[in-house]
Design an enzyme around this catalytic site. Structure first.
Site, PDB file in Angstrom:
ATOM      1  N   CYS A  47       9.915  52.456 -42.887  1.00  0.00           N
ATOM      2  CA  CYS A  47       9.161  52.120 -41.903  1.00  0.00           C
ATOM      3  C   CYS A  47       9.480  51.865 -40.269  1.00  0.00           C
ATOM      4  O   CYS A  47      10.640  51.868 -40.227  1.00  0.00           O
ATOM      5  CB  CYS A  47       8.539  50.671 -42.171  1.00  0.00           C
ATOM      6  N   SER A  49       9.539  50.164 -38.219  1.00  0.00           N
ATOM      7  CA  SER A  49      10.260  48.920 -37.468  1.00  0.00           C
ATOM      8  C   SER A  49      11.842  48.891 -38.034  1.00  0.00           C
ATOM      9  O   SER A  49      12.517  48.273 -37.338  1.00  0.00           O
ATOM     10  CB  SER A  49       9.886  47.626 -37.719  1.00  0.00           C
ATOM     11  N   HIS A  52      13.338  50.811 -35.291  1.00  0.00           N
ATOM     12  CA  HIS A  52      13.520  50.107 -34.261  1.00  0.00           C
ATOM     13  C   HIS A  52      15.019  49.514 -34.145  1.00  0.00           C
ATOM     14  O   HIS A  52      15.659  49.434 -33.292  1.00  0.00           O
ATOM     15  CB  HIS A  52      12.573  48.948 -34.027  1.00  0.00           C
ATOM     16  N   HIS A  69      12.074  46.641 -45.659  1.00  0.00           N
ATOM     17  CA  HIS A  69      11.103  45.372 -45.959  1.00  0.00           C
ATOM     18  C   HIS A  69       9.876  45.838 -46.656  1.00  0.00           C
ATOM     19  O   HIS A  69       8.887  45.092 -46.626  1.00  0.00           O
ATOM     20  CB  HIS A  69      11.111  44.896 -44.697  1.00  0.00           C
ATOM     21  N   CYS A 176       4.206  45.928 -46.671  1.00  0.00           N
ATOM     22  CA  CYS A 176       4.212  46.087 -44.983  1.00  0.00           C
ATOM     23  C   CYS A 176       3.014  47.186 -44.664  1.00  0.00           C
ATOM     24  O   CYS A 176       1.971  46.503 -44.324  1.00  0.00           O
ATOM     25  CB  CYS A 176       5.426  46.503 -44.218  1.00  0.00           C
TER      26      CYS A 176
END
Ligand code: COD
Ligand code: ZN
Length: 376
Positions: A47, A49, A52, A69, A176
């Site tokens: 994902c 994030s 990031h 996650h 997610c």
């Protein structure tokens, strides 16, 4: 061999420091303590994030750590006091836990939980310690999940038990990206039958918003992206029209207004850009349009817009994880998928073994993938 109560040695993708590729290591995973659950992870999505963190965009994050996650797995063992989940159960770890006791959990409207590690970024279990070590060093957890590993330990409040028939390589996305987008449409915006919608950003999250708009019965769903290669997939999952801001001289909210008799009922920002958040707000119609912020903008950034936009009846909203109370709704979302209320196949563009994790992140970077699912 029964591993209950023992330290498990297994493979994991460890992020030793920001701006470095992941390295596949042998790690030790301690047994679960009271109210904790040790899970064998079988599928984990890559994902934005996670990316990031790798790129150092969240400076508070403690390294080294195990990211990931958006996953699904099978319970290996449970700690003392865990009664509702048992070894062998299929589960999804939750980056927004649901303790059931805090102010947010007791409020039927919100879905955050004060037990979340988002914002605090301790990188530890709720008792303040870690279950992971590698080469004698403590390895941090990541937002109550950590799933780029064959085994993880998660607090009981951050685990949802799901249907035994759930295909784990698909339902991992319910952890997610899918739930975030889908819930933003059906839960946060509450898209109504016959309405018009605009979705800015056609990555995995934007596509999931489109699926939600379609399930809610929207009559016009307009996808907006600067990469026209994203349009075919958007139409496949339910977009009725797609537009590229680069093909238009006028600002995009004017283009949308012309297409929808003055503006859309609902707009969604699924990019994480403050400029697009303002465009999305301007795109919804004077009187009662609603705009939902789904993307995460860089920390400390600010949005500015004319208050008249709200004074004239528009609503600006936002939520994490699509507004779903995680332990209550993740099992229901899995059942809805099994009942064919929606289909996640279109969101998974690639599958790779854990060893190829760096390749998966590279494809995300280049915009070549929607979701890559790592299989263990
Ligand atoms: N105008 C139009 N489209 C654009 C623009 C622009 N200026 N800039 C980029 N885009 C397009 C890209 O071409 C791409 O197609 C799309 O926007 C973004 O897609 P992805 O693949 O990068 O990302 P997603 O869909 O996986 O996720 C995007 C989010 C911003 C929603 C995501 O990063 C995010 O912030 N999500 C999570 C929210 C959340 O709850 N996070 C907590 C745990 S994840
Ligand atoms: Zn709570």
């Amino acid at each position: 061999m029964d591993t209950t109560g023992k330290v498990i040695k297994c493979r994991a993708a460890v992020a030793w420091e920001p701006h470095k590729p992941f390295s596949i290591e042998e790690i030790e995973v301690a047994p679960p303590k009271a109210h904790e659950i040790r899970i064998k992870i079988l599928a984990s999505g890559i994902c934005r994030s996670d990316d990031h963190i790798v790129k150092g965009k969240v400076p508070q994050m403690n390294f080294p750590l195990i990211l990931g996650h958006e996953a699904a797995g099978i319970v290996e063992s449970v700690g003392e006091g865990v009664t509702k989940i048992k070894p062998g159960d299929k589960v999804i770890p939750l980056f927004v836990p649901q303790c059931g006791e805090c102010r947010c959990c007791l409020d039927p409207k919100g879905n955050l939980c004060y037990k979340t590690d988002i914002g605090r970024y301790s990188g530890l279990m709720l008792d303040g310690t870690s279950r992971f070590t590698c080469k004698g060093k403590l390895i941090h957890h990541y937002i109550t999940t950590s799933t780029f590993t064959e085994y993880t330990v998660v607090d009981e409040v951050a685990v949802a038990k799901i249907d035994d028939n759930a295909p784990l390589d698909k339902v991992c996305l319910i952890g997610c990206g899918f739930s975030t987008g889908y819930g933003s449409a059906v839960n946060v915006a509450k898209v109504h039958r016959g309405s018009t919608c605009a979705v800015f950003g056609l990555g995995g999250v934007g596509l999931s918003v489109i699926i939600g708009c379609k399930v809610a019965g929207a009559s016009k769903i307009i996808g907006v992206d600067i990469n026209s290669d994203k349009f075919a997939k958007a139409k496949e999952v339910g977009a009725t029209d797609c537009i590229n801001p680069k093909d238009h001289k006028n600002p995009i909210h004017e283009v949308l207004a012309a297409m929808t008799n003055g503006g859309v009922d609902y707009s969604f920002e699924c990019i994480g850009s403050t400029d697009i958040m303002v465009s999305a707000l301007k795109s919804c119609y004077l009187g009662s349009g609603t705009s939902v912020i789904v993307g995460v903008a860089p920390s400390l950034s600010q949005v500015s817009f004319e208050p008249m936009l709200l004074l004239t009846g528009r609503t600006l909203k936002g939520a994490v994880f699509g507004g779903w109370k995680s332990r209550d709704y993740v099992p229901k979302l899995v059942s809805d998928m099994l009942a064919n209320k929606f289909n996640l196949d279109g969101l998974i563009s690639h599958k790779l073994p854990l060893e190829k994790i760096n390749k998966g992140f590279e494809m995300l970077d280049k915009g070549e993938s929607i979701r890559t699912v790592l299989e263990f």
